[in-house]
Design a protein around this motif. Structure first.
Motif, PDB file in Angstrom:
ATOM      1  N   GLU A 225       0.824  -1.211   0.000  1.00 35.54           N
ATOM      2  CA  GLU A 225       0.000   0.000   0.000  1.00 35.54           C
ATOM      3  C   GLU A 225       0.860   1.264   0.000  1.00 35.54           C
ATOM      4  N   LEU A 226       1.892   1.292   0.831  1.00 36.23           N
ATOM      5  CA  LEU A 226       2.709   2.490   0.922  1.00 36.23           C
ATOM      6  C   LEU A 226       3.589   2.674  -0.307  1.00 36.23           C
ATOM      7  N   GLN A 227       4.071   1.594  -0.894  1.00 37.94           N
ATOM      8  CA  GLN A 227       4.794   1.699  -2.162  1.00 37.94           C
ATOM      9  C   GLN A 227       3.906   2.332  -3.226  1.00 37.94           C
ATOM     10  N   LEU A 228       2.676   1.862  -3.308  1.00 39.45           N
ATOM     11  CA  LEU A 228       1.752   2.359  -4.322  1.00 39.45           C
ATOM     12  C   LEU A 228       1.418   3.824  -4.074  1.00 39.45           C
ATOM     13  N   GLY A 229       1.182   4.189  -2.807  1.00 36.28           N
ATOM     14  CA  GLY A 229       0.866   5.571  -2.487  1.00 36.28           C
ATOM     15  C   GLY A 229       1.991   6.519  -2.848  1.00 36.28           C
ATOM     16  N   LEU A 230       3.245   6.126  -2.572  1.00 39.85           N
ATOM     17  CA  LEU A 230       4.381   6.980  -2.889  1.00 39.85           C
ATOM     18  C   LEU A 230       4.602   7.065  -4.394  1.00 39.85           C
ATOM     19  N   PHE A 231       4.419   5.950  -5.095  1.00 42.63           N
ATOM     20  CA  PHE A 231       4.624   5.950  -6.545  1.00 42.63           C
ATOM     21  C   PHE A 231       3.581   6.821  -7.246  1.00 42.63           C
ATOM     22  N   PHE A 232       2.330   6.728  -6.827  1.00 41.98           N
ATOM     23  CA  PHE A 232       1.288   7.554  -7.430  1.00 41.98           C
ATOM     24  C   PHE A 232       1.550   9.032  -7.168  1.00 41.98           C
ATOM     25  N   THR A 233       2.125   9.347  -6.016  1.00 36.07           N
ATOM     26  CA  THR A 233       2.487  10.738  -5.742  1.00 36.07           C
ATOM     27  C   THR A 233       3.584  11.197  -6.688  1.00 36.07           C
ATOM     28  N   GLY A 234       4.569  10.333  -6.940  1.00 33.50           N
ATOM     29  CA  GLY A 234       5.690  10.706  -7.794  1.00 33.50           C
ATOM     30  C   GLY A 234       5.332  10.872  -9.252  1.00 33.50           C
ATOM     31  N   VAL A 235       4.326  10.133  -9.752  1.00 36.08           N
ATOM     32  CA  VAL A 235       3.964  10.240 -11.168  1.00 36.08           C
ATOM     33  C   VAL A 235       2.918  11.316 -11.410  1.00 36.08           C
ATOM     34  N   SER A 236       2.427  11.965 -10.359  1.00 38.30           N
ATOM     35  CA  SER A 236       1.419  13.014 -10.528  1.00 38.30           C
ATOM     36  C   SER A 236       2.057  14.268 -11.107  1.00 38.30           C
ATOM     37  N   PRO A 237       1.264  15.094 -11.769  1.00 38.30           N
ATOM     38  CA  PRO A 237       1.807  16.352 -12.301  1.00 38.30           C
ATOM     39  C   PRO A 237       2.107  17.341 -11.191  1.00 38.30           C
ATOM     40  N   ALA A 238       2.670  18.478 -11.575  1.00 38.37           N
ATOM     41  CA  ALA A 238       2.983  19.510 -10.598  1.00 38.37           C
ATOM     42  C   ALA A 238       1.706  20.066  -9.987  1.00 38.37           C
ATOM     43  N   GLY A 239       1.800  20.481  -8.739  1.00 36.02           N
ATOM     44  CA  GLY A 239       0.635  21.009  -8.040  1.00 36.02           C
ATOM     45  C   GLY A 239       0.491  22.510  -8.201  1.00 36.02           C
ATOM     46  N   GLY A 240      -0.735  22.997  -8.024  1.00 39.42           N
ATOM     47  CA  GLY A 240      -0.984  24.424  -8.113  1.00 39.42           C
ATOM     48  C   GLY A 240      -0.252  25.222  -7.054  1.00 39.42           C
ATOM     49  N   ALA A 241       0.099  24.567  -5.942  1.00 36.69           N
ATOM     50  CA  ALA A 241       0.842  25.273  -4.889  1.00 36.69           C
ATOM     51  C   ALA A 241       2.216  25.718  -5.363  1.00 36.69           C
ATOM     52  N   SER A 242       2.729  25.095  -6.432  1.00 32.58           N
ATOM     53  CA  SER A 242       4.040  25.510  -6.942  1.00 32.58           C
ATOM     54  C   SER A 242       3.999  26.954  -7.415  1.00 32.58           C
ATOM     55  N   ASN A 243       2.896  27.364  -8.033  1.00 41.67           N
ATOM     56  CA  ASN A 243       2.774  28.762  -8.472  1.00 41.67           C
ATOM     57  C   ASN A 243       2.721  29.709  -7.276  1.00 41.67           C
ATOM     58  N   ILE A 244       2.029  29.269  -6.217  1.00 42.30           N
ATOM     59  CA  ILE A 244       1.921  30.093  -5.015  1.00 42.30           C
ATOM     60  C   ILE A 244       3.293  30.296  -4.387  1.00 42.30           C
ATOM     61  N   TRP A 245       4.043  29.194  -4.239  1.00 42.81           N
ATOM     62  CA  TRP A 245       5.353  29.286  -3.614  1.00 42.81           C
ATOM     63  C   TRP A 245       6.331  30.037  -4.504  1.00 42.81           C
ATOM     64  N   THR A 246       6.209  29.902  -5.821  1.00 42.67           N
ATOM     65  CA  THR A 246       7.080  30.646  -6.723  1.00 42.67           C
ATOM     66  C   THR A 246       6.895  32.147  -6.537  1.00 42.67           C
ATOM     67  N   VAL A 247       5.639  32.577  -6.402  1.00 42.16           N
ATOM     68  CA  VAL A 247       5.359  33.991  -6.154  1.00 42.16           C
ATOM     69  C   VAL A 247       5.954  34.417  -4.813  1.00 42.16           C
ATOM     70  N   ALA A 248       5.713  33.616  -3.777  1.00 46.98           N
ATOM     71  CA  ALA A 248       6.167  33.979  -2.434  1.00 46.98           C
ATOM     72  C   ALA A 248       7.684  34.076  -2.337  1.00 46.98           C
ATOM     73  N   LEU A 249       8.405  33.235  -3.116  1.00 41.94           N
ATOM     74  CA  LEU A 249       9.870  33.203  -3.034  1.00 41.94           C
ATOM     75  C   LEU A 249      10.538  34.101  -4.067  1.00 41.94           C
TER      76      LEU A 249
END
Length: 466
Positions: A225-249
């Motif tokens: 279960e944990l292998q699958l959960g981590l792998f699905f996280t790794g193959v997901s696209p970039a999150g919208g929070a990346s734009n937020i953090w890019t602005v903040a930094l």
């Protein structure tokens, strides 16, 4: 430019070979361990047969159900060397038996035993109930008969729907602000010379899936279960929070939005590619269906508010300037809201946290940040672009990962696998938050130092008074 590019390709190739070698060794070790375990057998000296009514249990967390146990083929002589008989659970943290002692009278042993017990559902997961014999010499054994499968799931809660709806609403508003702040001229320049998006694509859809696969097998060699959960996280696209953090930094927002858009659209092909190739080595039983509609909704949810912001920028410039002015403080508020609300909503998952889960939750984004920044530095990109690529690489769309897992798997495996994207979502902002605090403190110290160097003039009230 060619030399740094070849260095980057060589570095990625060596990393891929190392991950493949490590994972291959881990898989061979796991296979050998499974073979050794498969040769172990449990023997019993009695011929009892246990039957349960109902034959399986599906329970919500923190509930109690009653089951009936019947044991046949009991001989009075079987009881001579038995100290106690217990109805037990394989995983008592999932479900346990209230007063599971079974009392069998020797005079009626030749007939059958019938008894009822209360089963308490404690936490999500699956377990089995079994009858255990404790001999007078202290040894234990299970009787050779059927067991009672117990599945404990989490009931749907109102707070889950409130959290999802509020985040969607706030992110939509924020993306309107992104559209108002988007530099169309810079976006056209990126399209003509797409070095940044290409680096981001390689980091997002080559490095991150391999990293999540390798970390999963190294940290959770026996936990599917944990292998699958981590792998699905790794193959997901970039999150919208990346734009937020890019602005903040202070990174390149236009490049960040371009990479997020490309990443979200590319997920239509790259996620199935990884899931049905490398992902098949993790699981064989899952009936996986990639939710294209969900990914399409994510892409539309990204494009529509940005388009609205561009229209505001074109036809309402004064309002657009107001939106740009509040963009950074709103981004910080939204980050804090998501982190705090996500922790409160998923508090129950903290019971599953172990040091391996924490290390995986930290390792995936943190290594992603470092690799994205290193790749950008090798390509001699500006600091603002390197920051955007670094943040884009490390931040995953954990919402898509959670939806995929819950869509593809039955409960409670669906909830159990989501502990990895939840851990990732909680750990992802920590280094960025520390960096943001450091930048704020540095900027404040610098302003104070500059103000102290400004000479006082005769117009200064203090100087005039003297």
């Amino acid at each position: 430019m060619a030399c740094p590019f070849y260095k980057l390709l060589l570095f990625v190739a060596l990393l891929i070979l190392q991950v493949i070698a490590t994972c291959k060794a881990t898989l061979i070790t796991n296979h050998d361990e499974q073979d050794n375990d498969g040769r172990l057998t449990i023997s019993s000296s009695v011929d009892w047969e246990a039957a349960f009514d109902p034959p399986n249990l599906n329970m919500d967390m923190s509930t109690v159900r009653n089951v009936t146990v019947r044991i046949d083929h009991i001989k009075p002589t079987d009881l001579d060397d038995i100290r106690t008989i217990q109805l037990r659970s394989e995983r008592e943290h999932v479900a346990w038996v209230e007063n599971g002692t079974i009392v069998i009278e020797p005079l009626v042993a030749s007939t059958a035993y019938n008894g009822s017990f209360n089963i308490v559902a404690n936490f999500l997961g699956q377990t089995k109930l079994f009858v255990e014999l404790v001999r007078k010499n202290g040894s234990t054994e299970r009787i050779k008969s059927s067991t009672l499968p117990v599945t404990v799931i989490r009931p749907e809660r109102v707070i889950d729907h409130v959290f999802t709806g509020s985040v969607i609403l706030l992110i939509s508003i924020l993306y309107i602000n992104f559209g108002a702040a988007l530099d169309v001229g810079a976006l056209k320049q990126i399209a003509r010379r797409p070095i940044g998006p290409v680096i981001g694509f390689v980091c997002q859809f080559v490095f991150m899936p391999l990293l999540s696969y390798g970390l999963g097998h190294l940290l959770f060699p026996d936990n599917y279960e944990l292998q699958l959960g981590l792998f699905f996280t790794g193959v997901s696209p970039a999150g919208g929070a990346s734009n937020i953090w890019t602005v903040a930094l202070g990174g390149n927002l236009t490049l960040s939005i371009a990479m997020t858009t490309i990443s979200t659209l590319a997920a239509f092909g790259m996620m199935p590619l990884w899931i049905f190739t490398l992902g098949r080595t993790i699981f064989q039983r899952a009936n996986l269906v990639v939710p294209y509609i969900r990914i399409a909704y994510t892409a539309v949810g990204l494009i529509v508010p940005i388009s609205a912001g561009l229209l505001i920028q074109r036809y309402c410039p004064r309002f657009s300037r107001l939106l740009v002015r509040i963009l950074k403080p709103m981004s910080v508020i939204l980050i804090l809201f998501i982190v705090i609300f996500a922790i409160v909503t998923n508090l129950y998952l903290f019971e599953l946290f172990s040091w391996q889960i924490i290390v995986a939750g930290l390792g995936l984004p943190w290594i992603g940040y470092c690799f994205g920044f290193l790749a950008s530095h090798l390509m001699r990109l500006p600091l603002a672009d390197s920051l955007a690529i670094s943040v884009e690489t490390g931040i995953q769309n954990t919402g898509i990962a959670i939806f995929l897992l819950r869509f593809a798997l039955e409960q409670p495996a669906a909830d159990l696998t989501t502990v990895m994207p939840v851990s990732n979502a909680i750990m992802t902002p920590l280094p960025l938050l520390l960096l943001l605090i450091g930048l704020r403190l540095h900027a404040r110290t610098k302003r104070r130092a500059e103000n102290s160097l400004i000479p006082k003039t005769e117009t200064d009230p203090v100087v005039a008074a003297s």
